[in-house]
Design a protein around this motif. Structure first.
Motif, short mmCIF file in Angstrom:
data_model
loop_
_atom_site.label_atom_id
_atom_site.label_comp_id
_atom_site.label_asym_id
_atom_site.label_seq_id
_atom_site.Cartn_x
_atom_site.Cartn_y
_atom_site.Cartn_z
N PRO A 1 0.83 -1.21 0.00
CA PRO A 1 0.00 0.00 0.00
C PRO A 1 0.87 1.26 0.00
O PRO A 1 1.97 1.26 0.55
CB PRO A 1 -0.77 -0.10 1.33
CG PRO A 1 0.07 -0.95 2.22
CD PRO A 1 0.85 -1.88 1.32
N HIS A 2 0.38 2.31 -0.63
CA HIS A 2 1.09 3.58 -0.62
C HIS A 2 0.10 4.73 -0.42
O HIS A 2 -0.72 4.99 -1.30
CB HIS A 2 1.86 3.79 -1.92
CG HIS A 2 2.83 2.69 -2.22
ND1 HIS A 2 3.98 2.50 -1.48
CD2 HIS A 2 2.81 1.70 -3.14
CE1 HIS A 2 4.62 1.45 -1.94
NE2 HIS A 2 3.94 0.94 -2.95
N CYS B 1 5.15 9.19 -1.03
CA CYS B 1 4.44 8.21 -0.22
C CYS B 1 4.61 8.60 1.24
O CYS B 1 5.69 8.99 1.67
CB CYS B 1 5.01 6.82 -0.47
SG CYS B 1 4.16 5.58 0.54
N ILE C 1 4.35 6.54 3.71
CA ILE C 1 5.10 5.53 4.45
C ILE C 1 6.53 6.03 4.34
O ILE C 1 7.12 6.09 3.26
CB ILE C 1 4.88 4.12 3.87
CG1 ILE C 1 3.44 3.69 4.19
CG2 ILE C 1 5.90 3.13 4.45
CD1 ILE C 1 3.04 2.34 3.63
N HIS D 1 9.43 4.46 2.60
CA HIS D 1 9.28 4.41 1.14
C HIS D 1 9.75 5.72 0.52
O HIS D 1 10.49 5.74 -0.46
CB HIS D 1 7.82 4.16 0.74
CG HIS D 1 7.31 2.79 1.10
ND1 HIS D 1 6.03 2.39 0.81
CD2 HIS D 1 7.91 1.74 1.70
CE1 HIS D 1 5.86 1.14 1.24
NE2 HIS D 1 6.98 0.73 1.79
N MET E 1 10.56 6.91 -3.09
CA MET E 1 9.21 7.17 -3.58
C MET E 1 8.77 8.60 -3.26
O MET E 1 7.88 8.84 -2.44
CB MET E 1 8.21 6.16 -3.01
CG MET E 1 6.92 6.14 -3.82
SD MET E 1 5.75 4.94 -3.25
CE MET E 1 6.35 3.46 -4.04
#
Ligand code: C2O
Ligand code: CU
Length: 477
Positions: A407-408, A460, A462, A465, A470
């Motif tokens: 998930p992002h 992202c 997270i 990430h 990302m």
């Protein structure tokens, strides 16, 4: 619960402004009466915090003003606010005001919108929040370390005409990876966390406390501002036997609705304002269950009714719809189309990506600490060229394609966007938000008017990430 900060006057500020750094930017005291700016101070510093009752030991966290979450900052829509951030950490920092559509220079992204605040340094943020709603603040440098150590807090922009409720609560959801000594485990750069779903903790807290119960009176109508401040944990909350209505997502009002299955899904950085009518009987108790990870559901907190006689016999029929915010409506007749393909991580197909302008294999990427890419580019915080440029005032339609199994929660700075399409089971469809949660393999199409000039992060939430590639930049010019 967090304690509201009481703003202190500029005069008081000048008297306590300390010695370290000269503050040439502060106008003279005499301007105060004519130009009252609510001023707050946030001091980032390590300190002991009690997450659970004794005999559990205190935990050394990184705090704002000695607490985690930091103080709840409450400001008024359309009123200028000044927040003086002091850095008493052994590390550079900055503060980002997540979700606020404010000028770029105040966005708090180290290396992009300002230099990092060095240890012993300070930075004065000043802005006028255009939107009412539930927002939050957190550092934007060494984010995995700093937020997992506790640096974040809620920022509430009050409506000019708030809806009528009996009580308002802010529930900040936190997640800690604690060792047996009660301290935060220091394996922040774990490759396993980075490559997968991020850094999960083993202890969930509600506004800084391992939750026990929260007491309500029968008949009460409560507004709860939910904020997921976790690095990686997604919540799917169900209020047993109750039917909370969502009235805002990421601070932006929505047409009040009960989510499918009564389940409120909140990814990292996301917020939901809910109206909860306590329509059961005195003395009763109900669990609030988080079951996002079906193999490990747990009770977040117990909703407990006091023995007092009900405040009223039926829920009030006063309106719960929030007044609209001045977010410009996307013009879908002639948008600029953008696409962000998300790749990488464990079990992914990413074979190579650009790192600092050089094509690298996966093994070479890993050696450089990069594991994720947007459109084949893995970025560094202190070196980001804009990947997208949108002419100021134009509508951008951005399609996110998650080509990973993880998930992002994708966040754009400086703008709120409308979720036009989402092929997952998202409660955000049709809503205006600042972070869209994409499950593994999912696609979402969002739109916003690029009305806020500057270089804005897109990443992202997270944090591992983002840190390992990302993230990128959208330029509005
Ligand atoms: Cu909550 Cu880039 O931030
Ligand atoms: Cu991610």
């Amino acid at each position: 619960m967090t304690t509201p900060l009481s703003p202190f006057s500029r005069r008081a500020f000048l008297l306590t402004a300390g010695t370290a750094v000269a503050l040439p930017l502060l106008p003279a005291v005499t301007a105060q009466a004519a130009d009252p700016i609510r001023t707050y101070s946030l001091k980032a510093a390590p300190g002991p915090v009690r997450l659970a009752p004794e005999p559990f030991p205190e935990t050394i966290l990184w705090t704002f003003n000695g607490t985690s979450p930091g103080p709840e900052i409450r400001v008024r829509q359309g009123e200028k606010v000044r927040i003086v951030v002091e850095n008493a950490l052994p590390d550079d920092t900055s503060v980002h005001w997540h979700g606020l559509r404010i000028p770029n220079a105040m966005d708090g992204v180290a290396h992009l919108t300002q230099p990092p605040i060095p240890p012993g340094g300070r930075f004065v943020y000043e802005f006028t929040p255009p939107d009412a709603g539930t927002f939050w603040y957190h550092p934007h440098v060494h984010s995995v370390l700093q937020t997992n150590m506790g640096l974040y807090g809620p920022l509430i922009v009050e409506e000019k005409d708030p809806i009528a409720v009996d009580r308002e609560l802010t529930w900040v959801l936190g997640d800690w990876r604690l060792g047996p000594d009660g301290l935060v485990r220091d394996n922040f750069a774990s490759q396993r966390d980075y490559l997968r779903a991020g850094r999960f903790g083993n202890t969930v807290t509600l506004s800084g406390q391992v939750a026990g119960s929260q007491t309500f009176r029968a008949g009460e109508r409560v507004r709860i501002r939910l904020l997921n401040a976790c690095d990686a944990r997604v919540f799917a909350l169900r209020f047993h036997e109750h039917h909370p209505k969502i009235i805002a997502l990421d601070g932006q009002p929505v047409e009040p609705f009960t989510p499918p299955g009564g389940q409120i899904v909140l990814g990292p950085a996301q917020r939901a304002d809910i109206i909860l009518d306590l329509d059961r009987k005195p003395g009763e108790s109900f669990p609030i269950i988080d079951s996002y990870y079906p193999q490990a559901p747990y009770e977040l907190v117990t909703l407990k009714y006091s023995d007092e006689k009900p405040l009223r016999s039926a829920p009030p029929n006063t309106p719960i719809k929030l007044p609209a915010n001045p977010v410009p409506k996307p013009d879908l007749s002639n948008p600029v189309h953008l696409e962000a393909v998300l790749e990488g991580g464990d079990m992914g197909s990413l074979e190579k990506a650009m790192v600092h302008g050089i094509q690298k294999t996966k093994v070479e990427m890993m050696a450089a600490g990069k594991m994720w890419a947007i459109n084949g580019v893995a970025s560094f915080h202190n070196h980001m060229d804009p990947m997208f440029t949108v002419p100021r005032g134009r509508t951008a339609v951005l399609t996110f394609r998650n080509r990973t199994v993880w998930p992002h929660p994708m966040h754009i700075h400086g703008h709120s966007f409308m979720v036009l399409e989402h092929d997952g089971n998202s409660i955000q469809k049709g809503c205006t938000v600042d972070t869209v949660l994409l499950g593994g393999g999912e696609t979402a199409k969002v739109a916003f008017v690029a009305d806020n000039p500057g270089d804005w992060m897109l990443h992202c939430h997270i944090l591992g990430h983002a840190d390992s590639g990302m993230m990128t930049v959208i330029r509005v010019a």
